[in-house]
Design a protein around this motif. Sequence first.
Motif, PDB file in Angstrom:
ATOM      1  N   VAL A 371       0.617  -0.972  -0.075  1.00  0.00           N
ATOM      2  CA  VAL A 371      -0.117  -0.073   0.146  1.00  0.00           C
ATOM      3  C   VAL A 371       1.084   1.367  -0.093  1.00  0.00           C
ATOM      4  CG1 VAL A 371      -1.572   1.231   1.238  1.00  0.00           C
ATOM      5  CG2 VAL A 371      -1.741  -1.286   1.325  1.00  0.00           C
ATOM      6  N   ARG A 372       0.591   2.195  -1.167  1.00  0.00           N
ATOM      7  CA  ARG A 372       2.128   3.874  -0.902  1.00  0.00           C
ATOM      8  C   ARG A 372       1.043   4.713  -1.557  1.00  0.00           C
ATOM      9  NH1 ARG A 372       6.623   0.875  -3.062  1.00  0.00           N
ATOM     10  NH2 ARG A 372       7.142   2.977  -4.346  1.00  0.00           N
ATOM     11  N   SER A 373       1.192   5.039  -0.146  1.00  0.00           N
ATOM     12  CA  SER A 373       0.340   6.390   0.460  1.00  0.00           C
ATOM     13  C   SER A 373       0.903   7.456   0.506  1.00  0.00           C
ATOM     14  CB  SER A 373       0.072   6.213   1.693  1.00  0.00           C
ATOM     15  OG  SER A 373      -0.503   7.007   2.409  1.00  0.00           O
ATOM     16  N   PRO A 374       0.782   8.637  -0.860  1.00  0.00           N
ATOM     17  CA  PRO A 374       1.177   9.998  -1.155  1.00  0.00           C
ATOM     18  C   PRO A 374       1.811  10.405   0.057  1.00  0.00           C
ATOM     19  CG  PRO A 374      -0.932   9.856  -2.416  1.00  0.00           C
ATOM     20  CD  PRO A 374      -0.534   8.896  -1.416  1.00  0.00           C
ATOM     21  N   GLY A 375       2.427  11.007  -0.155  1.00  0.00           N
ATOM     22  CA  GLY A 375       2.859  12.006   1.273  1.00  0.00           C
ATOM     23  C   GLY A 375       3.899  11.402   2.317  1.00  0.00           C
ATOM     24  N   VAL A 376       5.300  12.133   2.640  1.00  0.00           N
ATOM     25  CA  VAL A 376       6.064  11.657   3.423  1.00  0.00           C
ATOM     26  C   VAL A 376       5.200  12.149   4.692  1.00  0.00           C
ATOM     27  CG1 VAL A 376       7.842  12.037   2.418  1.00  0.00           C
ATOM     28  CG2 VAL A 376       7.246  13.959   3.399  1.00  0.00           C
ATOM     29  N   LEU A 377       5.897  11.617   6.394  1.00  0.00           N
ATOM     30  CA  LEU A 377       5.479  11.116   7.358  1.00  0.00           C
ATOM     31  C   LEU A 377       5.123  12.343   8.015  1.00  0.00           C
ATOM     32  CD1 LEU A 377       7.024   8.296   9.287  1.00  0.00           C
ATOM     33  CD2 LEU A 377       4.928   8.305   8.660  1.00  0.00           C
ATOM     34  N   PRO A 378       4.129  13.008   8.625  1.00  0.00           N
ATOM     35  CA  PRO A 378       3.696  14.263   8.871  1.00  0.00           C
ATOM     36  C   PRO A 378       4.919  14.555   9.894  1.00  0.00           C
ATOM     37  CG  PRO A 378       1.836  13.626   9.253  1.00  0.00           C
ATOM     38  CD  PRO A 378       2.713  12.179   8.734  1.00  0.00           C
ATOM     39  N   GLY A 379       4.811  16.315  10.114  1.00  0.00           N
ATOM     40  CA  GLY A 379       4.398  16.376  11.479  1.00  0.00           C
ATOM     41  C   GLY A 379       6.457  16.167  12.410  1.00  0.00           C
ATOM     42  N   ASN A 380       5.779  15.674  13.992  1.00  0.00           N
ATOM     43  CA  ASN A 380       7.281  14.938  13.711  1.00  0.00           C
ATOM     44  C   ASN A 380       7.307  13.213  14.292  1.00  0.00           C
ATOM     45  OD1 ASN A 380       5.123  14.502  15.937  1.00  0.00           O
ATOM     46  ND2 ASN A 380       6.282  14.030  17.644  1.00  0.00           N
ATOM     47  N   MET A 381       6.770  12.816  13.157  1.00  0.00           N
ATOM     48  CA  MET A 381       6.630  11.020  13.001  1.00  0.00           C
ATOM     49  C   MET A 381       7.505  10.207  11.754  1.00  0.00           C
ATOM     50  SD  MET A 381       3.783  10.834  14.882  1.00  0.00           S
ATOM     51  CE  MET A 381       3.645   8.548  13.848  1.00  0.00           C
ATOM     52  N   THR A 382       8.624   9.913  12.314  1.00  0.00           N
ATOM     53  CA  THR A 382       9.249   8.528  11.466  1.00  0.00           C
ATOM     54  C   THR A 382       9.469   7.326  11.536  1.00  0.00           C
ATOM     55  OG1 THR A 382      10.515   8.670  13.682  1.00  0.00           O
ATOM     56  CG2 THR A 382      10.732  10.872  12.893  1.00  0.00           C
ATOM     57  N   LEU A 383      10.354   7.194  11.010  1.00  0.00           N
ATOM     58  CA  LEU A 383       9.886   4.951  11.310  1.00  0.00           C
ATOM     59  C   LEU A 383      10.196   4.595  12.623  1.00  0.00           C
ATOM     60  CD1 LEU A 383      11.453   4.681   7.616  1.00  0.00           C
ATOM     61  CD2 LEU A 383       9.081   4.936   8.047  1.00  0.00           C
ATOM     62  N   TYR A 439       6.446   8.915  -0.562  1.00  0.00           N
ATOM     63  CA  TYR A 439       4.973   8.174  -0.697  1.00  0.00           C
ATOM     64  C   TYR A 439       5.610   7.471   0.679  1.00  0.00           C
ATOM     65  CZ  TYR A 439       3.660   8.133  -5.447  1.00  0.00           C
ATOM     66  OH  TYR A 439       2.845   8.985  -6.511  1.00  0.00           O
ATOM     67  N   PHE A 440       4.605   7.005   1.341  1.00  0.00           N
ATOM     68  CA  PHE A 440       4.781   5.934   2.584  1.00  0.00           C
ATOM     69  C   PHE A 440       4.432   5.091   2.512  1.00  0.00           C
ATOM     70  CE2 PHE A 440       2.744   4.611   6.673  1.00  0.00           C
ATOM     71  CZ  PHE A 440       3.658   4.105   7.149  1.00  0.00           C
ATOM     72  N   VAL A 441       4.928   3.633   2.445  1.00  0.00           N
ATOM     73  CA  VAL A 441       4.695   2.221   1.749  1.00  0.00           C
ATOM     74  C   VAL A 441       4.995   1.533   3.210  1.00  0.00           C
ATOM     75  CG1 VAL A 441       5.769   0.536   0.153  1.00  0.00           C
ATOM     76  CG2 VAL A 441       5.948   2.839  -0.409  1.00  0.00           C
ATOM     77  N   VAL A 442       3.468   0.902   2.971  1.00  0.00           N
ATOM     78  CA  VAL A 442       3.461  -0.374   3.673  1.00  0.00           C
ATOM     79  C   VAL A 442       3.782  -1.798   3.606  1.00  0.00           C
ATOM     80  CG1 VAL A 442       2.017  -1.334   5.898  1.00  0.00           C
ATOM     81  CG2 VAL A 442       1.743   0.728   5.610  1.00  0.00           C
ATOM     82  N   ASN A 443       4.769  -2.932   3.712  1.00  0.00           N
ATOM     83  CA  ASN A 443       4.766  -3.902   2.192  1.00  0.00           C
ATOM     84  C   ASN A 443       4.318  -5.041   3.490  1.00  0.00           C
ATOM     85  OD1 ASN A 443       5.794  -6.313   1.943  1.00  0.00           O
ATOM     86  ND2 ASN A 443       7.189  -5.158   0.314  1.00  0.00           N
ATOM     87  N   LEU A 444       3.417  -5.884   3.446  1.00  0.00           N
ATOM     88  CA  LEU A 444       2.000  -6.088   4.238  1.00  0.00           C
ATOM     89  C   LEU A 444       2.787  -7.606   3.551  1.00  0.00           C
ATOM     90  CD1 LEU A 444      -1.448  -5.747   5.162  1.00  0.00           C
ATOM     91  CD2 LEU A 444       0.036  -5.906   6.345  1.00  0.00           C
ATOM     92  N   GLY A 445       3.614  -8.568   4.219  1.00  0.00           N
ATOM     93  CA  GLY A 445       4.076  -9.956   3.283  1.00  0.00           C
ATOM     94  C   GLY A 445       3.258 -11.458   4.233  1.00  0.00           C
TER      95      GLY A 445
END
Length: 585
Positions: A371-383, A439-445
């Motif tokens: 799932v590829r969501s447009p936009g990087v993480l907002p505010g103070n959010m990090t991986l 993009y913020f990407v979520v990979n569900l293996g």
Amino acid sequence: MTAGRASAAAQTVSCQPRASERETFRQPHTNPESGIMGTFTSPRSYTHAMEKRVISASEALTLIEREESHFWDHKSFRSKGAVIQKIAVALANSDGGEFIVGIEDSGKDAAGLDRWRGFNNIEEATIVLEALARDVNPPAPFSVEFLSVDGNEERGLACLVGIRKSESIHFTADHKVFVRRAAATLPISGQAVTDLTLAKGARSYEDQLLADYDKDDLAAEEELEFFLQGLSPSTSPAEFIRKQRLIDRNSGAARVSAGILYAESPPAVVPKRCAVKVARYNTKEQNPRREHLAATPLTIEGPARRVIDETISTVTSLIESVSVLQTSGEMAPVKYPPEVLKEIIVNAVIHRDYNVSDDILVYVFDNRVEVRSPGVLPGNMTLTNLLLERFSRNPTIVRLLNKYPDPPNKDIGEGLRTVVAKMAEAKLQSPKFAIEGNYFVVNLGHTPLARPHEIVMDYLSNHDEITNVIARDLTGIPSENSMKDVFYALRKAGKLEMVPGKRGNKSAWRKVITGEYKVELEAPSGDVTGDPINQPQESSPIGEIARRSLKRLKPRRAVTGPARNHPCECGSGLKRKRCCGLSEA
């Protein structure tokens, strides 16, 4: 509590109170965000227009029974000003929300309508208004409405307060900062306040005005009508639009958030691409090619609620069309916990950057979902803090979507944590989160949580042998050499051995045969050059396996000492057979 003096009909209470109630309350200083009119003159003077109306007993019960959440709380009419400040500050510093003063906690002495215990009159609610407009610094953007119950006016007036998310950091009178986390109001300090300050600096694209979509277009939307049918207390479209600041008061232009939530076709009114595209690829490759597409990608658009529901349904059906090899040796449809797909898709729709002109992309592969969501993480959010902190890029969309009777984002702040927990419960590996470009990407293996060694041994509990290809399908390991390392580790542990007579691309592994079964596989008197077919064997499955295996055995030279393919013990760095082993050849 004495009998309330609530009016039996809806009315607007203006700033100029009755002669007997001349002490009013005004705003301490100008704050354009607050939407409050008037200026502060004394601690008990107020000249802000407030709404007062009567609601039905069923609407009152809906408010009473509504569970506390990230956007909703209730307080007793006995609550002190410090309690009101605390909840107001927390909501303004987070995503906004509502709270009502005049509803008691459920207990032995209060149930049903008996929990409705409001103020006798508006003057008694001055403590609420003072806390909001004088003690909170700077004043929080709020609206106030006084509610009484039809036929139960003696239960008094409950004060319903709406708080909008603010671009400022708000403090209580004792200079403390609070935020809302799920149904809790929590204090923050130090670096957390600094992070919140930095995050507050960004203004969301959801607040931008739309050029060709106004309040009349919005009020006529079927989705808004559907939404309002489940809203309590009941509200007209025009009133709801005004209270929720979904339009510009001067021009009447609607905001982006209104178009995303309620427009029949948001891409037609929002000047950015904002749909969802779903594609099925018949491959496991990381970079699929066009020929891997199973069909033309499907585009899903509409109000946010419908987009979420239709995307979940579409992706679920595509996933169930994919079959994977089980350790039992059977092919079975891929299954993910339903909460996982829902949370990932909801997260993409409500937290994407709508200023990026691209659609949400959902790819279903043979071994994973991306799932590829447009936009990087907002505010103070990090991986790094993704599962610990929360920040809403689109607070209005998040808050109003949560007002549906069965909201898709019911558990605010728990989405990604729920995904990780449910994947673990299903014994699948955790999803992978990444930032790729914009993009913020979520990979569900669809990879079992068990270690590869356990998966291999489990498969061999039901099968005679396993190949590298089958093992990679089961474990999700992409590299042939990495899979060999798993086999070698099991051989070193005395668990596996190579199937005799199979080499190259046909090589396979089996469990080490021990005890009585190993004797059956050995040639008589250690001679493997005789006729194994004519040797006596037990009429059992194991005996038959032995006959087949011995037929393929070839005489091999016995090698004593260290393995010839291992590094030589002399420290030369060469394999033993190329070094000291030459003298033994």
